[in-house]
Design a protein around this motif. Structure first.
Motif, short mmCIF file in Angstrom:
data_model
loop_
_atom_site.label_atom_id
_atom_site.label_comp_id
_atom_site.label_asym_id
_atom_site.label_seq_id
_atom_site.Cartn_x
_atom_site.Cartn_y
_atom_site.Cartn_z
N UNK A 154 0.82 -1.21 0.00
CA UNK A 154 0.00 0.00 0.00
C UNK A 154 0.85 1.26 0.00
N UNK A 155 1.95 1.21 0.78
CA UNK A 155 2.84 2.37 0.81
C UNK A 155 3.46 2.61 -0.56
N UNK A 156 3.87 1.50 -1.19
CA UNK A 156 4.48 1.63 -2.51
C UNK A 156 3.45 2.13 -3.52
N UNK A 157 2.21 1.58 -3.43
CA UNK A 157 1.18 1.96 -4.39
C UNK A 157 0.80 3.43 -4.26
N UNK A 158 0.45 3.82 -3.03
CA UNK A 158 0.02 5.20 -2.84
C UNK A 158 1.18 6.18 -2.98
N UNK A 159 2.41 5.73 -2.63
CA UNK A 159 3.56 6.60 -2.84
C UNK A 159 3.80 6.86 -4.32
N UNK A 160 3.68 5.78 -5.12
CA UNK A 160 3.86 5.97 -6.57
C UNK A 160 2.76 6.85 -7.15
N UNK A 161 1.49 6.66 -6.64
CA UNK A 161 0.40 7.51 -7.11
C UNK A 161 0.67 8.97 -6.76
N UNK A 162 1.15 9.21 -5.53
CA UNK A 162 1.45 10.59 -5.12
C UNK A 162 2.55 11.19 -5.97
N UNK A 163 3.59 10.37 -6.29
CA UNK A 163 4.67 10.89 -7.13
C UNK A 163 4.19 11.21 -8.54
N UNK A 164 3.27 10.34 -9.05
CA UNK A 164 2.72 10.61 -10.39
C UNK A 164 1.92 11.91 -10.38
N UNK A 166 2.24 14.44 -8.31
CA UNK A 166 3.16 15.57 -8.17
C UNK A 166 3.87 15.86 -9.48
N UNK A 167 4.23 14.79 -10.20
CA UNK A 167 4.90 15.01 -11.49
C UNK A 167 3.95 15.69 -12.47
N UNK A 168 2.67 15.26 -12.45
CA UNK A 168 1.71 15.90 -13.35
C UNK A 168 1.53 17.37 -13.02
#
Length: 322
Positions: A154-164, A166-168
């Motif tokens: 979950x940390x990896x999933x939501x962390x990657x979503x947050x990074x995406x 932020x990148x957008x």
């Protein structure tokens, strides 16, 4: 030289005279009204003091002294009793103190078992709380260790979503505007491809719905089958018959009785004379009236405020009950 000294003294005396004259005039203009005001305040204060003294005397003569003489039989015996008991009061006070100390010791002795019981209960509660606390911490640590992979995912999933995201946002903020002469290619239509999980879930739901429909259809066909069921065994044949409903019999017709109506009761109670008793509701109240046969106006028998109804003659015809 002496002339100038004399003139200086005279000027100084004139100056002092003018100063004292101005001071006296200021006193006359300012301080004299103040003195008059102080005299008026003193007079008013003296008058208020005399008025308060007069009011005090009036209260003393008309309230305090009558109450004093009226309550004299109540408090005078109490003062006599106090004078009699006054020499014995220290001894009585010491005796009351000793009695209170003895009661305190008795209460302490009586409460000692309860205190011991409460202490033991507190120890047991503390021991149980320690056990529960250690067990809860152990269970929490086990749950934390067991759920570590899921939490990592979950940390990896939501962390990657947050990074995406932020990148957008960063691209949206920092991207330069395209030139006005730029030509954009049309967007290709996107066809939604069902995922394998969605297909599997749809097939499972369809199979369950078909199974439920088939079960309901079979049950409905069994309820509509014939009433006779045969069960064949190697030894004998068992036939189960269901009872057939009995035909409903038509209800028997009620006997018809010819009733001949007459305008008067048979025999007529008024054929041989007499008096008719009845209730007449008039002016919001019901009273008993009688009317002999052949008389046009009724005679009122009762005039009570309560309703008088249902009159009935006695067998001898001399009394009337209602």
């Amino acid at each position: 030289m002496l002339h100038w000294q004399h003139m200086n003294k005279q000027v100084e005396a004139d100056r002092q005279g003018r100063f004292w004259a101005i001071r006296q005039r200021v006193k006359d203009v300012v301080l004299r009204p103040v003195g008059w005001f102080l005299l008026a305040c003193r007079a008013v204060w003296r008058y208020l003091g005399k008025l308060g003294l007069a009011l005090r005397n009036l209260l003393a003569w008309f309230i305090w002294k009558p109450l004093f003489f009226l309550t004299l039989p109540l408090w005078l015996p109490l003062t006599w009793l106090w004078e009699l008991l006054r020499p014995f009061m220290p001894k009585l006070w010491r005796f009351a103190g000793r009695v209170g100390l003895a009661e305190r010791r008795l209460l302490a002795l009586a409460a000692r078992p309860f205190r011991w019981l409460l202490r033991q209960l507190a120890k047991g509660a503390a021991w149980l709380w320690g056990i529960l606390k250690r067990a809860g911490l152990r269970i929490a640590s086990i749950i934390w260790q067991v759920t570590a992979p899921a939490r990592a995912r979950l940390r990896k999933r939501y962390g990657s979503m947050a990074r995406v995201y932020l990148a957008r946002v960063r691209v949206f903020l920092l991207r330069p505007n395209p030139p006005r002469t730029a030509v954009f290619a049309p967007k290709a239509p996107v066809t939604a491809q069902p995922s394998p999980k969605a297909v599997t879930r749809l097939a499972l739901v369809t199979a369950i719905a078909v199974l439920l429909f088939a079960t309901a259809f079979i049950l409905s066909r069994q309820t509509q089958a014939e009433a006779v069921v045969t069960a064949v065994t190697p030894e004998k044949i068992v036939v189960i018959l269901t009872p057939t409903p009995r035909p409903e019999e038509p209800p028997a017709p009620d006997p018809q009785i010819d009733v001949k109506l007459t305008p008067w009761a048979t025999p007529d109670p008024l054929a041989t004379g007499g008096t008719l008793a009845f209730t007449l509701h008039q002016d919001g109240n019901s009273d008993i009236y009688i009317m002999p046969v052949g008389q046009r106006e009724p005679v009122q028998l009762t005039s009570h405020t309560a309703p008088d109804i249902q009159p009935a003659w006695s067998p001898d015809g001399q009394s009337l009950a209602f």
